[in-house]
Design an enzyme around this catalytic site. Structure first.
Site, PDB file in Angstrom:
ATOM      1  N   GLN A   1      61.669  67.227  23.236  1.00 16.24           N
ATOM      2  CA  GLN A   1      61.345  67.411  24.657  1.00 16.24           C
ATOM      3  C   GLN A   1      62.167  66.447  25.502  1.00 16.24           C
ATOM      4  OE1 GLN A   1      56.726  67.722  25.023  1.00 16.24           O
ATOM      5  NE2 GLN A   1      57.205  66.740  23.080  1.00 16.24           N
TER       6      GLN A   1
ATOM      7  N   HIS B   1      63.400  70.804  27.007  1.00 24.79           N
ATOM      8  CA  HIS B   1      63.238  70.487  28.432  1.00 24.79           C
ATOM      9  C   HIS B   1      64.566  70.191  29.116  1.00 24.79           C
ATOM     10  CE1 HIS B   1      58.685  69.386  27.821  1.00 24.79           C
ATOM     11  NE2 HIS B   1      58.926  70.676  27.814  1.00 24.79           N
TER      12      HIS B   1
ATOM     13  N   CYS C   1      78.408  72.352  44.649  1.00 19.74           N
ATOM     14  CA  CYS C   1      78.997  73.297  43.702  1.00 19.74           C
ATOM     15  C   CYS C   1      80.402  73.690  44.177  1.00 19.74           C
ATOM     16  CB  CYS C   1      78.089  74.526  43.634  1.00 19.74           C
ATOM     17  SG  CYS C   1      78.765  75.898  42.694  1.00 19.74           S
TER      18      CYS C   1
ATOM     19  N   ALA D   1      57.993  54.400  16.478  1.00 20.20           N
ATOM     20  CA  ALA D   1      59.033  55.208  15.829  1.00 20.20           C
ATOM     21  C   ALA D   1      60.050  54.329  15.089  1.00 20.20           C
ATOM     22  CB  ALA D   1      59.747  56.068  16.878  1.00 20.20           C
TER      23      ALA D   1
END
Ligand code: OAD
Length: 271
Positions: free
Chosen positions: A108, A136, A172, A257
């Site tokens: 995610q 995500h 853009c 972790a």
């Protein structure tokens, strides 16, 4: 038995099963990168959503109301990620993946720390592991808010202001629309191909390893429950016993972790 002994015993049990599994989904959330210094979302004091308003920063309406606020915030997060390093947990997963091609990371997270850990592990062996599935999106995949064309972010550090400071988004090159971060915001659908790949990987796996997610944001949060409903064993690495939604069938390897995953990898690799 101390907490340390029971963690060791749980790691040994998990390692015995994971060593025999051919296909394993490693499903990660913000806690995976916490030991790299990247803030999680829901930790009570340090979590991003305790300090910032998700309605203003993680919705289309928030971006349209104040593009420089939102662009500046994501650029400062991208800068922080670029200055961070994969932790021992990312490296342990990459090492396992390098030796076991059936291990697939589904994340995610919008950082690139799994990729950088995999590159480190793969380069040594002259092979690159399967890339992670990003449910995500990514901080590195900006696109036009109007025409959706990908926008190439300039190389190097963004030189972003501190979190919370405004930075006008680039325009853009094709339609002149404002460029937006390539992350999934609240109310938006997940990228279809990534979701299909994640769902298929969970259905096909022999076991799942969940790392550092509160299990509160759906549909991603439904993946461990899907695995359990199909009879697959699911282990959770998280310092909080409520991690991954706290389903009673989850098997906990309680800890950080960067602490637990290297011990688990070492136990799996011990024949
Ligand atoms: P959360 O912040 O909701 O949960 C983080 C989890 O990591 C919690 O269970 C913590 O206990 C755990 N944790 C903290 N430190 C850890 C460590 N060192 N090692 C292992 N675990 C640790 O983050 P997510 O579940 O990833 O969405 O959040 C899900 C989604 O909500 C995110 O992807 C983001 C957010 O809004 C989008 O950006 C679309």
């Amino acid at each position: 038995m101390t907490d340390h002994d029971s963690l060791r015993a749980a790691i040994a049990d998990a390692a015995n099963a994971l060593r025999r599994a051919h296909r394993v989904v490693v499903f990660t959330g913000a806690g995976m990168s916490a030991d790299s210094g990247i803030a999680t979302f829901r930790d009570a004091m340090s979590g991003l959503w305790a300090q910032f308003d998700p309605q203003a920063l993680a919705t289309v309406a928030g971006f349209e109301a104040d593009p420089p606020l939102v662009w500046g915030w994501y650029e400062s997060r991208r800068q922080q990620v670029m200055q961070a390093q994969p932790n021992a947990g990312h490296l342990a997963v990459a090492q396992l993946q390098r030796q076991r091609p059936g291990w697939q990371v589904v994340t995610q997270n919008v950082d690139d720390l799994h990729e950088r850990a995999a590159a480190a592990a793969g380069v040594a062996a002259g092979q690159a592991p399967v890339p992670p599935v990003h449910l995500h999106g990514s901080l590195f995949a900006a696109r036009c808010h109007h025409c959706a064309r990908p926008f190439s972010l300039p190389p190097g550090l963004p030189g972003a202001p501190a979190a919370g400071r405004r930075l006008p988004p680039p325009r853009c090159g094709t339609c002149g629309g404002p460029v937006r971060p390539g992350v999934v915001w609240f109310g938006e659908a997940l990228p279809r191909a990534a979701w299909k790949q994640a769902d298929a990987a969970v259905r096909a796996c022999d076991a799942m390893l969940v790392v550092g997610t509160s299990g509160m944001v759906y549909p991603a949060a439904g993946l461990p429950t899907l695995a359990l409903s199909l009879g697959k064993p699911v282990w959770v690495v998280d310092p909080d016993s409520a991690g991954a939604g706290g389903h009673p069938q989850l098997r906990h390897l309680q800890g950080r972790a960067a602490e637990v995953l290297p011990l688990l990898a070492a136990a799996i690799e011990r024949a």
